[in-house]
Write a protein that holds these residues in place. Structure first.
Motif, PDB file in Angstrom:
ATOM      1  N   PRO A  50       0.854  -1.267  -0.062  1.00  0.00           N
ATOM      2  CA  PRO A  50      -0.005   0.165  -0.013  1.00  0.00           C
ATOM      3  C   PRO A  50       0.739   1.380  -0.100  1.00  0.00           C
ATOM      4  N   PHE A  51       1.856   1.356   0.821  1.00  0.00           N
ATOM      5  CA  PHE A  51       2.730   2.256   0.740  1.00  0.00           C
ATOM      6  C   PHE A  51       3.359   2.808  -0.735  1.00  0.00           C
ATOM      7  N   ILE A  52       3.722   1.796  -1.179  1.00  0.00           N
ATOM      8  CA  ILE A  52       4.509   1.863  -2.437  1.00  0.00           C
ATOM      9  C   ILE A  52       3.472   2.240  -3.455  1.00  0.00           C
ATOM     10  N   GLU A  53       2.306   1.745  -3.674  1.00  0.00           N
ATOM     11  CA  GLU A  53       1.324   2.198  -4.375  1.00  0.00           C
ATOM     12  C   GLU A  53       0.600   3.379  -4.395  1.00  0.00           C
ATOM     13  N   GLU A  54       0.837   3.948  -3.166  1.00  0.00           N
ATOM     14  CA  GLU A  54       0.195   5.343  -2.892  1.00  0.00           C
ATOM     15  C   GLU A  54       1.404   6.396  -3.260  1.00  0.00           C
ATOM     16  N   PHE A  55       2.592   5.904  -2.928  1.00  0.00           N
ATOM     17  CA  PHE A  55       3.706   6.849  -3.285  1.00  0.00           C
ATOM     18  C   PHE A  55       3.889   7.142  -4.880  1.00  0.00           C
ATOM     19  N   GLU A  56       4.044   5.807  -5.558  1.00  0.00           N
ATOM     20  CA  GLU A  56       3.927   5.649  -7.061  1.00  0.00           C
ATOM     21  C   GLU A  56       3.061   6.441  -7.606  1.00  0.00           C
ATOM     22  N   LYS A  57       1.455   6.396  -7.160  1.00  0.00           N
ATOM     23  CA  LYS A  57       0.720   7.382  -7.625  1.00  0.00           C
ATOM     24  C   LYS A  57       0.909   8.889  -7.728  1.00  0.00           C
ATOM     25  N   GLY A  58       1.563   9.347  -6.282  1.00  0.00           N
ATOM     26  CA  GLY A  58       1.670  10.625  -6.354  1.00  0.00           C
ATOM     27  C   GLY A  58       3.036  11.044  -7.071  1.00  0.00           C
ATOM     28  N   SER A 140       8.151   5.529  14.953  1.00  0.00           N
ATOM     29  CA  SER A 140       7.551   4.753  15.986  1.00  0.00           C
ATOM     30  C   SER A 140       8.270   3.999  16.971  1.00  0.00           C
ATOM     31  N   SER A 141       7.583   3.634  18.026  1.00  0.00           N
ATOM     32  CA  SER A 141       8.321   3.106  19.148  1.00  0.00           C
ATOM     33  C   SER A 141       7.339   1.919  20.031  1.00  0.00           C
ATOM     34  N   TRP A 142       7.874   1.251  20.921  1.00  0.00           N
ATOM     35  CA  TRP A 142       6.904   0.429  21.759  1.00  0.00           C
ATOM     36  C   TRP A 142       7.624   0.444  23.138  1.00  0.00           C
ATOM     37  N   ALA A 143       6.816   0.486  24.293  1.00  0.00           N
ATOM     38  CA  ALA A 143       7.233   0.359  25.462  1.00  0.00           C
ATOM     39  C   ALA A 143       6.412  -0.543  26.558  1.00  0.00           C
ATOM     40  N   ALA A 144       7.174  -1.279  27.435  1.00  0.00           N
ATOM     41  CA  ALA A 144       6.684  -2.141  28.052  1.00  0.00           C
ATOM     42  C   ALA A 144       5.757  -1.570  29.210  1.00  0.00           C
ATOM     43  N   GLY A 145       4.948  -2.385  29.938  1.00  0.00           N
ATOM     44  CA  GLY A 145       4.240  -2.009  31.287  1.00  0.00           C
ATOM     45  C   GLY A 145       4.118  -2.954  32.038  1.00  0.00           C
ATOM     46  N   ILE A 146       3.174  -2.837  32.913  1.00  0.00           N
ATOM     47  CA  ILE A 146       2.750  -4.008  33.829  1.00  0.00           C
ATOM     48  C   ILE A 146       1.109  -4.332  33.691  1.00  0.00           C
ATOM     49  N   ASN A 334      -0.748   7.412   8.989  1.00  0.00           N
ATOM     50  CA  ASN A 334      -2.192   6.676   9.317  1.00  0.00           C
ATOM     51  C   ASN A 334      -1.836   5.284   9.040  1.00  0.00           C
ATOM     52  N   GLN A 335      -1.573   5.020   7.806  1.00  0.00           N
ATOM     53  CA  GLN A 335      -1.285   3.526   7.546  1.00  0.00           C
ATOM     54  C   GLN A 335      -0.431   2.871   8.535  1.00  0.00           C
ATOM     55  N   ARG A 336       0.633   3.351   8.870  1.00  0.00           N
ATOM     56  CA  ARG A 336       1.691   2.655  10.029  1.00  0.00           C
ATOM     57  C   ARG A 336       0.662   2.583  10.986  1.00  0.00           C
ATOM     58  N   SER A 337      -0.068   3.480  11.770  1.00  0.00           N
ATOM     59  CA  SER A 337      -0.984   3.326  13.052  1.00  0.00           C
ATOM     60  C   SER A 337      -2.150   2.395  12.668  1.00  0.00           C
ATOM     61  N   ASN A 338      -2.516   2.086  11.512  1.00  0.00           N
ATOM     62  CA  ASN A 338      -3.778   1.248  11.285  1.00  0.00           C
ATOM     63  C   ASN A 338      -2.966  -0.014  11.205  1.00  0.00           C
ATOM     64  N   ASN A 339      -1.682  -0.170  10.937  1.00  0.00           N
ATOM     65  CA  ASN A 339      -0.825  -1.567  10.929  1.00  0.00           C
ATOM     66  C   ASN A 339      -0.803  -1.805  12.531  1.00  0.00           C
ATOM     67  N   PHE A 348       1.470  13.961  15.529  1.00  0.00           N
ATOM     68  CA  PHE A 348       0.482  12.848  15.052  1.00  0.00           C
ATOM     69  C   PHE A 348       0.377  11.971  16.288  1.00  0.00           C
ATOM     70  N   THR A 349      -0.905  11.359  16.555  1.00  0.00           N
ATOM     71  CA  THR A 349      -1.313  10.672  17.407  1.00  0.00           C
ATOM     72  C   THR A 349      -1.899   9.499  17.058  1.00  0.00           C
ATOM     73  N   SER A 350      -1.192   8.334  17.405  1.00  0.00           N
ATOM     74  CA  SER A 350      -1.955   6.776  17.121  1.00  0.00           C
ATOM     75  C   SER A 350      -3.173   6.552  17.676  1.00  0.00           C
TER      76      SER A 350
END
Length: 415
Positions: A50-58, A140-146, A334-339, A348-350
């Motif tokens: 999806p990223f590649i198709e959208e980039f090549e479209k633009g 992006s990032s991730w973080a652990a919790g309890i 947005n695509q990253r967040s949806n993934n 930007f807020t996911s």
């Protein structure tokens, strides 16, 4: 060991490059006259198409020649094979396991001050920086919790996990006194997550920049983490977590927590779907602060970054930089967040789950997280050494000082 010294090892793996999977459309007659850039990813075609198709479209004057190799070891070996074989991809992934080799050998473009890095968080930039220069676009990032069982905590008068470590230990005591097993960790997988969170806060208070850790001679991750390790070990020394955790895997710990056998478990968002399927009332809280004098940090890392091959010039360089500009566009984020990625780009807020919001807002977006293996050279050595030494520590076979000495001695021998 740098890439030059590893050529003989790498050539033996040259066949890996032959199994790379290009997109079906690449190389077709419709690409005639376009600027073509090659992109080697460890995200597969289903994710990246999806990223590649959208980039090549633009950007109809640019085509992307996509190829894939799975993370982590196979990807890194495939990339190295292509680099030393003069078949470098134009855009590729830089991460903790390969960033030193890529920077040392001059394979990655210095993208300091480029338009596609302006909105990146400081923590994401620190991850792929050296000596004030930025070499990757990490978004992006991730973080652990309890994770905690709400019903079990409520039985001893708590609605959530407390905010400091001593208060957490008090909660563990009350749970244990009530006949409830307080806490579990997947030490069998080397997952000692709490010491990293403490160490991140300690380094911040001391004013030590994480980007300087790899350049120290000698490197001393054991010395840096010793204070956090000593505090964390209280949960074992006081009997609130079983020393048998050295044989507990992530799946074991998750299963015991989800079945109500234990009240709390340190993990991340990757386990949330299993908790939901188990159908019990659970929450997810930040890892407690070391004490009131230190900020609350989590264990966590930035995502791998996108890098540009340093020898690109002309139309190819322009096209590669347009692609990275696109990868921080609202559409791409947005695509990253949806993934499922927790995006950390400024402005930007996911849309994350309710349980994850506190950790996302207070740790992921602010960059208040730390992963020891991200900021030293030879992370593979550090990972394997720490896993072995932590298991001995939890078993009671060695003390904290010996853990630190063993880790630092192994790192010194790997230099």
């Amino acid at each position: 060991m740098n890439l030059t010294k590893r050529i003989k090892q790498i050539i033996a793996a040259a066949a890996a490059a032959s199994i790379l999977l290009p997109l079906a459309a690449c190389g077709s007659s419709s690409d005639s006259g376009k600027t073509k850039i090659s992109f080697l990813s460890w995200d597969n075609e289903q994710i990246m198409q999806p990223f590649i198709e959208e980039f090549e479209k633009g950007n109809p004057d640019i085509s992307i020649d996509f190829s894939y190799a799975p993370p982590t070891a196979e990807y890194i070996q495939t990339l190295q094979t292509r680099l030393v074989g003069n078949q470098a991809p134009d855009v590729f992934i830089i991460t903790s396991e390969n960033k030193d080799d890529l920077i040392d050998n001059g394979y990655v473009l210095d993208m300091t001050g480029k338009s596609y890095t302006e909105k990146l968080s400081q923590a994401n930039m620190d991850f792929v920086s050296r000596d004030g220069k930025l070499y990757g676009q990490s978004t992006s990032s991730w973080a652990a919790g309890i994770a905690y069982n709400k019903e079990l905590l409520q039985q001893v008068g708590y609605d959530t996990v407390p905010s400091t470590w001593d208060e957490f230990l008090d909660l563990c005591k009350k749970l244990q006194d009530a006949g409830i097993s307080p806490y579990i960790e997947a030490i069998g997988d080397g997952a000692d997550r709490i010491p990293d969170s403490f160490t991140g806060a300690i380094l911040a208070k001391q004013g030590i920049g994480v980007t300087t850790l790899a350049s120290e001679n000698p490197q001393t991750p054991g010395e840096h983490e010793k204070e956090g390790i000593a505090a964390w070990m209280k949960v074992y020394e006081q009997g609130y977590a079983s020393r048998d955790n050295v044989g507990v895997s992530g799946d074991d710990a998750k299963s015991q927590f989800a079945s109500g056998q234990v009240a709390m478990y340190t993990t991340g968002a990757w386990d949330f779907s299993s908790f939901e399927q188990a159908g019990f009332d659970w929450g997810f809280a930040p890892i407690p602060a070391l004490d009131s004098d230190h900020e609350q940090y989590a264990q966590g890392p930035p995502s791998p970054g996108l890098a540009i091959y340093s020898k690109l010039t002309g139309d190819k360089l322009t096209a590669a930089e347009k692609f990275l500009d696109f990868m921080v566009s609202d559409w791409a984020l947005n695509q990253r967040s949806n993934n499922g990625d927790a995006v950390t780009v400024e402005g930007f807020t996911s849309d994350v789950s309710e349980q994850y919001k506190d950790v996302y807002e207070n740790n992921v977006k602010t960059g208040k997280y730390f992963l020891m293996t991200n900021f030293y050279s030879n992370p593979d050595v550090l990972i394997s050494t720490n896993t072995a030494e932590i298991q001995q520590l939890v078993q009671g076979s060695i003390a904290v000082d010996q853990w630190a000495n063993n880790v630092d001695a192994k790192m010194a021998s790997a230099q």
